[in-house]
Design an enzyme around this catalytic site. Structure first.
Site: not given
Ligand code: KE4
Length: 435
Positions: A148, A243, A271
């Site tokens: 993801y 990533d 994060k």
């Molecule tokens: P954001 O756009 O949510 O800041 O980041 C996306 C992203 C990109 N790459 C990795 C490896 C990630 O884990 C994420 C976002 N993680 C999720 C939880 N596994 C965010 C939680 C959510 O979607 O509310």
């Protein structure tokens, strides 16, 4: 709205939220859709603990999906935010706060000579893909099943996290023309990568990978997997994108790249570098990033990119992480916690994948080395475990395909008690169902 004692304040708030937001949430994975019930509303957090609207307290292993490693509202971050808020919150012009955080990140990641701040991991990934396509003059992207990388169109293919949780590996509204340029193969399968690259010679702009996968639940790279991606991407003229939105500053100060000794062409961060405020970043070698506007033809912009509040928050965190012994402390605490769980797990039904402060307890037999393995999980059993823990004052991800986070503020004694509760709530197989 007067409080109706037969409903918790969270349930009342959720009824109101349902009239405002799709599914009552601003991000699907918070919705409890995977574990049933209505989500808790939290009113405050301190260290490893959260408090819900009804004043109930929880030991929190979600930690804002990994954005917190110093716990909720660490004093140093609160002080830095208070000071910055009184001076300059957002300006849309350069500030020293960007230079300070940018320098700390560049010094932590040898592969990053230049970077660009944005406001989310998704935005950083989207921008990095655009840069990779421009730099290679190619359009195809290789990702991994269960990986993801945020909700940018190109990557909503066989995706993990909320898409896996909702059993929705792709998204509506994304044109075939976009996802058609994305190929997804099993994680840890170098042969599949080799075949995909060979099937489309000279077409792949990039391989994007979570160097330690955390959105299918935690799945570790097999030995030589990351090195294999590095050499295959070079052999085929594709960029390698790590990533590290979750692993950056989580596993070590230099992320998975430092831990596994593999340098990508582009790194995605998020994060932790925002300390709980919205920040993403992408970075790589000077020559590659020189193609980004205003220097080059790749356009990417953002009103709040590098805003001083988020920069101050992120820098206050990284200052703490840079201190000697920080990661050893986390690892030691985490391993003691895992040692309390492991002897009680039935290998036919439970698999604990773990690395330093990251973990996922899968309700499935091991080994779990890719998304197909993870999908064997008994997500209903996970859901029952989740609710049992919540009633016991322990907050874990409301979805099997996520990771748990042990940070600096998780007290050793609380971890021991939590491990005991986790074990107690693991259902013993009903008689006659043993496999
Ligand atoms: P954001 O756009 O949510 O800041 O980041 C996306 C992203 C990109 N790459 C990795 C490896 C990630 O884990 C994420 C976002 N993680 C999720 C939880 N596994 C965010 C939680 C959510 O979607 O509310």
């Amino acid at each position: 709205m007067p409080h109706n004692p037969s409903f918790s304040r969270s349930q009342e708030a959720f009824q109101h939220a349902l009239e405002l937001f799709p599914g009552g949430v601003n991000s699907p994975v918070r919705s409890f859709a995977a574990v049933s019930g209505s989500p808790l509303f939290f009113s405050r957090g301190k260290g490893a603990y959260l408090e819900d609207l009804d004043g109930r307290r929880y030991l929190d292993f979600v930690q804002s999906w990994g954005a917190h490693i110093l716990g909720h509202s660490p004093p140093g971050v609160v002080r830095a935010l208070r000071r910055q808020a009184q001076r300059l919150t957002s300006v849309g012009a350069p500030t020293l706060e960007e230079n300070r955080l940018g320098t700390a990140i560049r010094d932590a990641f040898p592969s990053i000579e230049r970077l660009r701040f944005v406001s989310s991991g998704t935005e950083a990934v989207m921008s990095a893909l655009r840069l990779a396509r421009a730099a290679t003059n190619r359009s195809m992207i290789l990702k991994f099943d269960g990986g993801y990388h945020g909700h940018a169109d190109s990557l909503l293919v066989s995706a993990g996290s909320g898409l896996a949780t909702l059993n929705q590996p792709a998204s509506a509204g994304v044109p075939e023309a976009v996802t058609g340029a994305t190929v997804s193969v099993p994680y840890n399968d170098l042969e599949a990568v080799r075949s995909a690259l060979a099937a489309h010679p000279g077409k792949f702009a990039a391989i994007i990978v979570e160097p330690v996968a955390a959105n299918m639940g935690l799945v570790l790279p097999q030995p030589r997997f990351l090195e294999g991606l590095r050499s295959l991407s070079r052999e085929h003229g594709a960029l390698l994108i790590f990533d590290e939105v979750i692993t950056g500053f989580r596993l070590t100060y230099g992320g998975a790249s430092q831990l596994f000794g593999v340098e990508p062409d582009l790194t995605i961060l998020g994060k932790i570098i925002g300390g709980g405020l919205p920040v993403g970043a992408y970075g790589g070698k000077k020559e590659l990033l020189s193609q980004v506007a205003p220097l080059g033809p790749v356009y990417q912009a953002g009103t709040l990119s590098g805003n001083p509040l988020a920069m101050a928050s992120g820098y206050a965190v990284l200052k703490e992480l840079a201190k000697p012994g920080f990661y050893e402390m986390i690892t030691d605490k985490a391993e003691r916690f895992f040692d309390l769980l492991l002897p009680h797990l039935d290998p036919a039904r439970h698999t604990l994948n773990r690395l330093r402060g990251l973990f996922t307890l899968f309700f499935a037999p091991g080994p779990i080395q890719n998304f197909a393995d993870a999908q064997k999980s008994d997500t209903q059993a996970y859901a029952r475990w989740f609710h049992g823990l919540l009633e016991s004052g322990i907050s874990i991800a409301p979805a099997q395909f996520e990771a748990g986070f042990i940070g600096a503020k998780h007290p050793v004694r609380a971890l021991r008690l939590a491990a005991e509760t986790m074990v107690r709530l693991l259902e013993t197989p009903s008689p006659g169902t043993e496999k």
